[in-house]
Design a protein around this motif. Structure first.
Motif: not given
Length: 500
Positions: A113-114, A117, A120-121, A203
């Motif tokens: 999941d990270e 993220e 995307a970041a 993040l």
């Protein structure tokens, strides 16, 4: 040249912190291995994809392997030390370097999941660098660790230490910078020469958690009293910044000029080469380290490899299977020997699964299909790199798979070009070459790296090998795994393989 104490020539020490062992080599300036030592390591794996090791066990194993290697060497002979580790492996420590967490290993995939993220970041940053963040990379795992409520990881002087950073800090007695190679999968930008501060802010990663970064070959410190007592390495010897194990193997193979590539066939397949310019891979399967002498070291890691043999033939001796398969003259049906689910290189497909596109008469034929299947992925990887603008002029083969004469010959046939087998191919040897670099790793490699053998493709097998490769491409395409530029017949203008 003499290798005993009476000879007195200088040696450079390379250390490889592997998954299953620590390996230490002492190497002379002309490439002779003067001494070696090894000690085992163990880790903990879970069905959920977690893989951890005890950093204290690294230190214990380093001491045992190093003492074994240097026991017969006069201390004054040892000129410098360099250490490599597995890419993406790290732990969190306090400000004094004491571990706060176990080590999160290179293939630990808990941060799925990270990873999404993080991708995307920093999408623009990662696209400019030519790669896609993956769950096993260090930055997604760092985000996971900082959020997980691990002891000491929620505040205070928390520091990230890559595998070699932790050990070198104990060797020299103080916290050290990391090298740009190990920092890559933690988000460091080798193109910009810094950490992506804006992305880290998004993040929630404090930049002070991350180490300073230096170029490989930079002196990090000198072995202190405690480090000398533990390892047998003499106090005062310089320790220089290393590179990841894949880059270390590339140095050991001497694949350091543009157009040269090293293919490491171990449990999985890792391919690395040299380009003058940074390659941009829209698919994100290729990532590039900085070349210590300038330029870039692009490559990738597939999920196929020699481990597929043990998967299919548990307890069987691969040499026995090779002997049986060598009697077969035909090219078997395509077999995609993926280990587990998901492929990372030469294409990114988390849902990819291995397959057998035909039937096999017996174990010998199935084994032969595995050998060809890995060779097809190797050629596909080089074709992908050609499509991005890379030159492929020479290929060296290292890793355990290169010990199989049958497999080496099949790989030369499938690639359609000669392959080179270096005399020494261990990452620890590559670190000794880097320790001796003194400003140019190419120069030290020219003096220390030797070729054991060159293997040419068999002219009478080229057409059949090419036909088998095209059948594999068709099977991968039919399953939707290949991007358009890798489908059968695509990108032929990039196909510069020599045909004997």
């Amino acid at each position: 040249m003499l290798k005993d104490e009476a000879g007195g020539e200088r040696v450079w020490v390379g250390v490889d912190i592997g998954t299953q062992s620590v390996r230490v080599l002492a190497v002379t300036e002309d490439g002779d291995v003067a001494a070696s030592g090894t000690a085992p390591l163990r880790g903990t794996r879970t069905p959920q994809g977690r893989h951890e090791q005890d950093p204290g066990a690294w230190w214990t194993a380093l001491g045992a392997a190093s003492r074994s290697a240097v026991a017969g060497l006069r201390p004054g002979r040892i000129a410098a030390v360099a250490v490599c580790g597995t890419s993406g492996s790290f732990l969190l420590t306090d400000d004094a370097g004491r571990p706060l967490t176990p080590a999160f290993m290179y293939d630990d995939a808990r941060a799925r999941d990270e990873a999404a993220e993080v991708q995307a970041a920093g999408a623009r940053t990662w696209a400019r660098l030519g790669y896609t963040m993956q769950p096993s990379w260090a930055l997604p795992k760092l985000v996971w660790a900082l959020r997980a409520g691990l002891p000491g990881a929620g505040g205070g002087a928390v520091r990230l230490a890559h595998q070699p950073d932790h050990l070198v800090s104990r060797l020299v007695g103080h916290r050290v910078a990391t090298d740009s190679s190990h920092a890559l999968k933690t988000g460091y930008s080798p193109a910009d020469g810094g950490w992506p501060g804006a992305v880290l802010d998004l993040l929630g990663v404090p930049e002070q958690v991350l180490p300073d970064v230096v170029a490989p070959g930079t002196t990090l410190g000198r072995i202190g009293t405690a480090g000398a007592e533990h390892t047998g390495l003499p106090a005062g010897v310089p320790v220089v910044a290393g590179m990841t194990d894949g880059c270390a193997a590339q140095i050991a193979a001497g694949a350091l000029e543009p157009g040269q590539w090293n293919s490491v066939l171990g449990t999985t397949l890792v391919l690395k080469g040299v380009t003058d310019d940074l390659l941009h891979d829209p698919s994100g399967a290729v990532y590039s380290h900085r070349h210590p002498d300038g330029g870039w070291l692009p490559g990738g890691a597939s999920s196929v490899g020699a481990g597929a043999i043990a998967d299919r033939f548990p307890g069987r001796d691969p040499r026995e299977l090779d002997a049986l398969a060598a009697a077969r003259t035909g090219v078997p049906a395509p077999l995609y020997p993926l280990r587990g689910r998901g492929e990372r290189f030469p294409f990114l497909r988390p849902d990819a699964e291995g397959f057998e596109a035909g039937t096999f008469a017996d174990d010998a034929e199935r084994h032969l299909a595995v050998l060809y299947g890995v060779a097809y992925v190797e050629r596909l990887s080089l074709d992908h790199l050609r499509s991005l603008g890379a030159r492929v002029e020479a290929v060296s083969l290292t890793g355990g798979g290169a010990r199989s004469r049958l497999w080496t010959q099949i790989r030369a046939d499938v690639l359609g070009m000669p392959v080179r087998l270096p005399e020494q191919s261990e990452p620890a040897f590559g670190m000794a070459v880097l320790a001796a670099a003194r400003g140019s790793v190419r120069r030290s490699a020219r003096a220390m790296v030797r070729t054991r053998e060159a293997v040419d493709p068999r002219p009478d097998r080229l057409a059949a090998a090419d036909e088998g490769y095209q059948r594999m491409l068709a099977e991968l395409t039919g399953r939707g795994y290949l991007p358009p530029h890798l489908t059968p017949g695509a990108g032929r203008e990039h196909d510069h393989r020599s045909r004997t």
